[in-house]
Design an enzyme around this catalytic site. Structure first.
Site, PDB file in Angstrom:
ATOM      1  N   CYS A 216      -4.017  -4.464  -8.467  1.00 33.24           N
ATOM      2  CA  CYS A 216      -4.266  -3.295  -9.307  1.00 33.24           C
ATOM      3  C   CYS A 216      -5.765  -2.952  -9.313  1.00 33.24           C
ATOM      4  O   CYS A 216      -6.364  -2.781  -8.261  1.00 33.24           O
ATOM      5  CB  CYS A 216      -3.728  -3.541 -10.714  1.00 33.24           C
ATOM      6  SG  CYS A 216      -3.564  -2.071 -11.740  1.00 33.24           S
ATOM      7  N   ILE A 217      -6.397  -2.897 -10.487  1.00 38.22           N
ATOM      8  CA  ILE A 217      -7.809  -2.532 -10.589  1.00 38.22           C
ATOM      9  C   ILE A 217      -8.735  -3.721 -10.374  1.00 38.22           C
ATOM     10  O   ILE A 217      -9.923  -3.543 -10.089  1.00 38.22           O
ATOM     11  CB  ILE A 217      -8.089  -1.886 -11.974  1.00 38.22           C
ATOM     12  CG1 ILE A 217      -9.485  -1.245 -12.026  1.00 38.22           C
ATOM     13  CG2 ILE A 217      -7.931  -2.913 -13.078  1.00 38.22           C
ATOM     14  CD1 ILE A 217      -9.683  -0.090 -11.081  1.00 38.22           C
TER      15      ILE A 217
END
Length: 307
Positions: A216-217
């Protein structure tokens, strides 16, 4: 007065027939001595009973059981898998760890036979978000370690105690907590700072040549700390909203990292730096696609451990 309706059957019932004589009972056999060669062999205890008993009692039961049963219970334990640390950033996508990603990581690690220990920094959250409204909750504060304990079912350790000597790999789930609590990326972008303990862990594992997984991030953490690291957050164009955070790819390049375009079900492996990343919820798609991509990331992390 008419008789009660419950008594009517009694008025019509005939006398019961006489009971038959009791059958003769066979004499009970004499008890056999436990030392007799004809004594009955002890029966193996159920597995649940064995599990509830202490080691000495289990050993005694196994000695008394038939050879096949004894061999089963006394067999050597299976080889130990890779020891993997999972670093959380709170509990909840908007101000902590993305819970689905954390759960997917744990499921795939379990299937891979890994031993898992979860960690989190003992620091205050940047802020608290009301997830039902998507808005910050004013005048409320929470601790990252305490909130992460919700996902870890209480089995959580301060990130300050995480060392490469105790683990073969480390994995960082995503969620805005990675950009708010593990770093200041959500506020400062390319000029962000990374939590001191997070930076130490990334550098220590990189120096030790041990794999690092991110999804993800959270790949922005590797891009910031490990100069030149290859990572992916998916695609570099929004494509009609399918990749709403596509701009993160440009920020990764500004941080000094190299971005590689990958699909949500794929993972990118930087073999030189032993960094493995996957887009996860950077993509708007069905949950099982995200689960599969995280599975690819975990599988490659475990492969790089050599265990």
């Amino acid at each position: 007065m008419a008789p009660c309706w419950t008594a009517l059957p009694l008025l019509q019932r005939e006398p019961p027939p006489p009971s038959p004589p009791p059958l003769p009972r066979a004499p009970r056999p004499a008890a056999r001595s436990p030392c007799s060669p004809h004594a009955a062999r002890p029966q193996p205890a159920p597995a649940a009973m064995l599990a509830a008993c202490g080691p000495p009692f289990r050993a005694a039961l196994c000695r008394a059981a038939p050879p096949g049963i004894a061999a089963f219970h006394s067999s050597s334990p299976r080889p130990r898998g890779a020891r993997v640390a999972v670093v959380l950033s709170g509990c909840g996508v908007y101000d902590g760890t993305e819970i689905h990603e954390a759960s997917a990581i744990l499921v795939h690690l379990s299937r891979g036979g890994a031993e898992v220990q979860m960690y989190a920094p003992d620091v205050p959250q940047m802020h608290v978000v009301d997830h039902s409204k998507g808005q910050p909750a004013e005048a409320e504060s929470r601790n990252v370690l305490v909130e992460s304990a919700r996902i870890a079912r209480g089995k959580i350790t301060s990130l300050a105690k995480l060392t490469t000597a105790d683990h073969d790999a480390v994995i960082f789930p995503g969620g805005f907590g990675a950009a708010k609590n593990l770093s200041t990326f959500a506020v400062d972008g390319k000029d962000c700072k990374v939590n001191r303990e997070v930076e130490r862990v990334l550098k220590d594992f990189h120096k030790a040549g041990k794999p690092i997984g991110l999804c993800c991030i959270s790949p922005v953490l590797a891009a910031k700390v490990l100069s030149g690291a290859e990572v992916t957050v998916g695609h570099e164009e929004e494509e009609g909203g399918k990749w709403p955070y596509a701009g993160t790819a440009g920020a990764i390049k500004e941080l000094g990292g190299k971005h590689c375009v990958k699909e949500v079900t794929e993972a990118h492996v930087d073999t030189k730096n032993k960094v493995v990343t996957t887009p996860a919820f950077m993509c708007e798609t069905e949950l099982h696609h995200i689960f599969d991509g995280i599975g690819a990331m975990v599988k490659n992390v475990l492969k790089l451990t050599g265990k």
